[in-house]
Design a protein around this motif. Structure first.
Motif, short mmCIF file in Angstrom:
data_model
loop_
_atom_site.label_atom_id
_atom_site.label_comp_id
_atom_site.label_asym_id
_atom_site.label_seq_id
_atom_site.Cartn_x
_atom_site.Cartn_y
_atom_site.Cartn_z
N ASP A 287 0.81 -1.22 0.00
CA ASP A 287 0.00 0.00 0.00
C ASP A 287 0.84 1.26 0.00
N ARG A 288 1.85 1.36 0.91
CA ARG A 288 2.54 2.63 1.08
C ARG A 288 3.46 2.95 -0.08
N PHE A 289 4.04 1.91 -0.68
CA PHE A 289 5.02 2.18 -1.73
C PHE A 289 4.55 1.73 -3.10
N ASP A 290 3.28 1.34 -3.22
CA ASP A 290 2.69 0.96 -4.51
C ASP A 290 3.49 -0.11 -5.24
N LEU A 291 3.86 -1.16 -4.52
CA LEU A 291 4.57 -2.26 -5.16
C LEU A 291 3.56 -3.30 -5.60
N ASN A 292 3.97 -4.19 -6.51
CA ASN A 292 3.04 -5.27 -6.86
C ASN A 292 3.18 -6.40 -5.84
N LEU A 293 2.24 -7.33 -5.89
CA LEU A 293 2.12 -8.32 -4.82
C LEU A 293 3.36 -9.18 -4.69
N ASN A 294 3.97 -9.59 -5.83
CA ASN A 294 5.14 -10.46 -5.75
C ASN A 294 6.30 -9.75 -5.07
N THR A 295 6.52 -8.47 -5.45
CA THR A 295 7.62 -7.72 -4.84
C THR A 295 7.37 -7.53 -3.35
N ALA A 296 6.14 -7.12 -3.01
CA ALA A 296 5.81 -6.92 -1.60
C ALA A 296 6.01 -8.22 -0.83
N GLY A 297 5.62 -9.36 -1.43
CA GLY A 297 5.78 -10.65 -0.77
C GLY A 297 7.24 -11.01 -0.56
N THR A 298 8.08 -10.72 -1.56
CA THR A 298 9.50 -11.03 -1.42
C THR A 298 10.13 -10.20 -0.31
N ILE A 299 9.79 -8.91 -0.25
CA ILE A 299 10.31 -8.06 0.83
C ILE A 299 9.81 -8.59 2.17
N ALA A 300 8.53 -8.98 2.22
CA ALA A 300 7.96 -9.50 3.46
C ALA A 300 8.70 -10.75 3.90
N SER A 301 9.05 -11.61 2.94
CA SER A 301 9.72 -12.84 3.33
C SER A 301 11.09 -12.55 3.90
N ALA A 302 11.74 -11.46 3.45
CA ALA A 302 13.06 -11.11 3.99
C ALA A 302 12.99 -10.90 5.49
N PHE A 303 11.89 -10.35 5.98
CA PHE A 303 11.74 -10.14 7.42
C PHE A 303 11.81 -11.47 8.16
N GLY A 304 11.06 -12.46 7.67
CA GLY A 304 11.06 -13.76 8.34
C GLY A 304 12.36 -14.52 8.14
N LEU A 305 12.96 -14.37 6.95
CA LEU A 305 14.17 -15.15 6.65
C LEU A 305 15.38 -14.68 7.44
N MET A 306 15.38 -13.44 7.97
CA MET A 306 16.51 -12.99 8.79
C MET A 306 16.68 -13.90 10.00
N ASN A 307 15.62 -14.62 10.37
CA ASN A 307 15.68 -15.54 11.51
C ASN A 307 16.80 -16.54 11.42
N ILE A 308 17.28 -16.83 10.20
CA ILE A 308 18.27 -17.90 10.07
C ILE A 308 19.54 -17.55 10.84
N VAL A 309 19.85 -16.26 10.94
CA VAL A 309 21.03 -15.88 11.72
C VAL A 309 20.69 -15.05 12.94
N SER A 310 19.63 -14.22 12.85
CA SER A 310 19.47 -13.24 13.92
C SER A 310 19.06 -13.86 15.25
N ARG A 311 18.16 -14.86 15.20
CA ARG A 311 17.76 -15.44 16.49
C ARG A 311 18.88 -16.26 17.13
N PRO A 312 19.56 -17.14 16.35
CA PRO A 312 20.72 -17.81 16.95
C PRO A 312 21.77 -16.82 17.43
#
Lengths: 519, 206
Positions: A287-312
């Motif tokens: 919504d805020r940056f007018d991206l299409n769904l695939n791009t927004a989804g990829t950016i969203a997944s980056a948030f969850g994928l940081m878990n591979i190193v950040s939580r350990p």
């Protein structure tokens, strides 16, 4: 690798492929090993938790198709999102008790396999109510977090508790990011390769997480082991192993400790925030940056994928600081990480440029997830007798925090999502101040030194009544207390000799990536 | 550190250029388009549409040019558009005057060559169309690909709309597979418990 023992004190002296302490908990982690029991338990626990995250957050990336098929409105979608995280509030609490009573292997396998029908039922829903009910029941499976942490705390010693917990939970949380990539791929496979209409393809996609539930549940049952010395039910009582415990006593000691409730709130504002952001971040960028769904989804997944190193990393930092400063160091690092997370949340809300927002989001995810890891560097020390219930309550707090933040900041239409993010950041900063109130009599708090008259044994054995101590039921807690002396930190009397004396110290096979300080 | 600063600057510059580039293309606003086309939609036999089913039924879309208007166009696109009541509480179907951002008409019917005498097309509803209320809109497209004229079957997106009944996406084989796998999961679990307790009893007996 056999190490012949000169004088066996016990009837059987089991040999492990990793160096172990007196409770037979591993003292190091070899991440590429699947050896029984320690590393196998670590891998099984993170895989089972990953599968549950995969199925709980399998719907969000497919929402554009599902909302057309089921004729959903924005309110329906929002309510289903809240339901998906609120379902596990009760189940996490129950799982804590179940783990204390029957062990994590049965607990997690039971939950995963009983939950599989709920995942499959998502393929059958026809309307908004069905969608909400399905997401609610699938959300119950997030209770595997409790069995995951409990299992790992049973298998790894206090010095590397934070790292081991961080790896297991962090790689499990990865499922929330991975699913944003996996589910659309499976959907496209069903749509194009197998030539199904879109409204059938998304239903078929849900067979993947459902089947994963069954497979992983069977793996846990067949390959897993509750404790380093065997399964919960086969523990020989004459060795003073785990025994059947009264549920009421276990609950009492967990609930009456104020530290439990402080961590209930703290985890609500680290993990709860992570869950909330998982649910809203794709829409925010869309919504805020007018991206299409695939791009927004990829950016969203980056948030969850940081878990591979950040939580350990959070768990590892907690362990590193504990070597020098003990438990007080662990508390300070937790406060630092969580406060930084709160600040970065405010910064994320203020950024109106896309690149800056992505950078802010990534640093925010690192801090928040590291704070989650640091929380579980401390939680296993709150209680030994009621470990399961304490973990369950803390985990509940995570979900309650998520429901609260979503309801308070991201449901009302009176302000935009970015303002909600700013308010959430302020609330994180305020709630994090509660760490000041955490005080361990034997180790101290953030600003208070330890009490000289209380030792680790006093603290952990005080959870058992005099009668129970006469029966020898407290012996497991006693062993833990001795090993927990590591939490005094480096500035205390540091005899490098192992307090327990002889025990098998076979060197691990292959490369060891993390080692606590050598004896 | 210098290289990461460079990278950041390059990223910002790229985003800025793209942002400017998107503004250079002219925006077409729906409110400025002349309503020069007359569009009707009916069932293939001529009767008015009440309800149609996707994957089974077809609609007949006819369009002509209003006699007084002059339209310079090459192609004519017809689209299926959401009625107002199907846009309520659904921001992903929102109407926006800028046609690049407008989400009212998400489903294409046909693209035909433009002709002053008009034309028609029979459209079998695709199975991917969701259930909602719709009307039909036509755009006349010029050689540069920009809309120059429009017309629609419903005057205000409320009157003269028709209902589309979607497929459910479910089938008997999915239902059966779900049932079988669910029963397998639960029975495998309890089977394992029973097996393990028998095994342990035998071990203790030995």
């Amino acid at each position: 690798m056999e190490v012949p023992m000169p004088s066996a004190k016990l009837v059987e002296q089991p040999v492990f492929s990793l160096p172990v302490d007196s409770e037979h908990k591993a003292k190091s982690i070899q991440i590429f090993s699947f050896a029984q029991p320690h590393m196998r338990a670590l891998h099984l626990s993170w895989i089972s938790f990953f599968t549950c995250f995969l199925s709980t957050f399998a719907a969000p990336p497919l929402i554009p198709i599902i909302r057309d098929n089921l004729n959903l409105t924005k309110t329906d979608i929002g309510q289903a999102s809240i339901a998906s995280v609120s379902g596990s509030i009760m189940s996490r609490l129950m799982m804590g008790t179940v783990c204390d009573l029957v062990g994590p292997r049965y607990g997690s396998a039971f939950l995963i396999m009983i939950n599989a029908p709920a995942v499959f039922s998502m393929s059958l829903v026809d309307d908004a109510e069905g969608f909400l009910i399905c997401r609610f029941f699938i959300g119950f499976s997030l209770a595997t977090f409790v069995s995951c942490e409990f299992w790992v705390s049973n298998m790894f010693t206090t010095k590397i508790m934070g790292t081991a917990n961080g790896i297991a939970a962090g790689w499990g949380n990865l499922g929330g990011g991975a699913t944003q990539i996996i589910m659309p791929l499976v959907f496209h496979l069903m749509l194009h390769s197998f030539h199904n209409p879109a409204f059938t393809a998304w239903r078929l996609s849900f067979f993947l997480p459902g089947t994963a539930h069954i497979v992983v549940g069977l793996l846990v049952l067949c390959l897993g082991q509750d404790l380093p010395d065997g399964n919960h039910s086969t523990q020989l009582q004459k060795q003073g192993g785990d025994v059947k415990d009264g549920f009421n006593k276990v609950l009492y000691f967990a609930v009456t400790s104020p530290k439990t409730w402080i961590f209930f709130i703290l985890y609500g504002y680290s993990f709860g925030v992570e869950l909330t952001v998982d649910n809203i971040i794709a829409e925010y960028f869309y919504d805020r940056f007018d991206l299409n769904l695939n791009t927004a989804g990829t950016i969203a997944s980056a948030f969850g994928l940081m878990n591979i190193v950040s939580r350990p990393a959070g768990g590892y930092l907690s362990d590193c600081v504990a070597r020098r400063f003990g438990m007080r160091g662990r508390l300070w690092i937790l406060w630092t990480l969580q406060s930084l997370g709160g600040l970065l949340c405010i910064v994320l809300g203020l950024m109106s440029d896309l690149t800056a927002a992505i950078v802010a989001m990534i640093f925010f995810s690192i801090c928040v997830q590291a704070a989650c890891g640091a929380v579980f560097g401390i939680v296993p020390f709150i209680s030994r007798r009621s470990l399961g219930v304490v973990i369950g309550l803390t985990a509940c707090g995570g979900n309650v925090g998520s429901v609260l933040t979503q309801a308070l900041f991201f449901t009302s239409s009176s302000y935009h999502t970015e303002t909600g993010l700013i308010y959430m950041g302020v609330m994180i900063l305020c709630c994090t101040l509660l760490i000041i109130a955490v005080y361990f009599p034997q180790w101290g708090g953030m600003f208070f030194p330890p009490s000289k008259s209380v030792s680790e044994e006093d603290y952990y054995v005080s959870e058992w009544t005099a009668q129970e101590q006469e029966q020898g039921l407290h012996l497991a807690s006693l062993k833990f207390a001795v090993n927990a002396r590591s939490e005094r930190g480096g500035y205390c009397s540091s005899s490098s000799a192992d307090p327990e004396g002889d025990h098998p110290t076979a060197d691990g096979l292959g490369l060891s990536m993390w080692k606590s300080y050598s004896h | 550190m210098a290289s990461s600063r460079m990278l950041y600057l390059i990223l910002v510059a790229t985003v800025a250029t793209l942002g400017v580039a998107s503004c250079v293309e002219g925006q077409v606003l729906f409110s400025t388009l002349p309503k020069s086309l007359v569009v009707t939609a009916a069932l293939p036999d001529g009767k008015p549409i009440g309800e149609v089913k996707t994957g089974e039924d077809s609609i007949l879309v006819k369009w002509t040019v209003n006699s007084t208007a002059s339209v310079d166009a090459v192609k004519l696109k017809t689209k299926l558009c959401f009625a107002s009541e199907s846009q309520v509480l659904r921001g992903w179907r929102a109407t926006n005057d800028d046609l690049k951002k407008d989400k009212t008409c998400l489903y294409d019917i046909a693209t035909q060559d433009f002709s002053r005498t008009g034309g028609e097309t029979t459209y079998k509803l695709s199975k991917s169309i969701p259930g909602a209320k719709y009307f039909v809109r036509a755009y006349a497209i010029n050689a540069e690909g920009k809309q120059v004229a429009t017309g629609q079957t419903s005057p205000n997106k409320v009157a003269n709309t028709f209902t589309v009944i979607p497929i459910s996406g479910r089938s008997t084989s999915i239902d059966i597979a779900v049932g079988v796998l669910s029963i397998f999961s639960v029975s495998a679990l309890f089977g394992f418990f029973i097996f393990e307790s028998i095994y342990l009893k035998r071990k203790k007996a030995v």
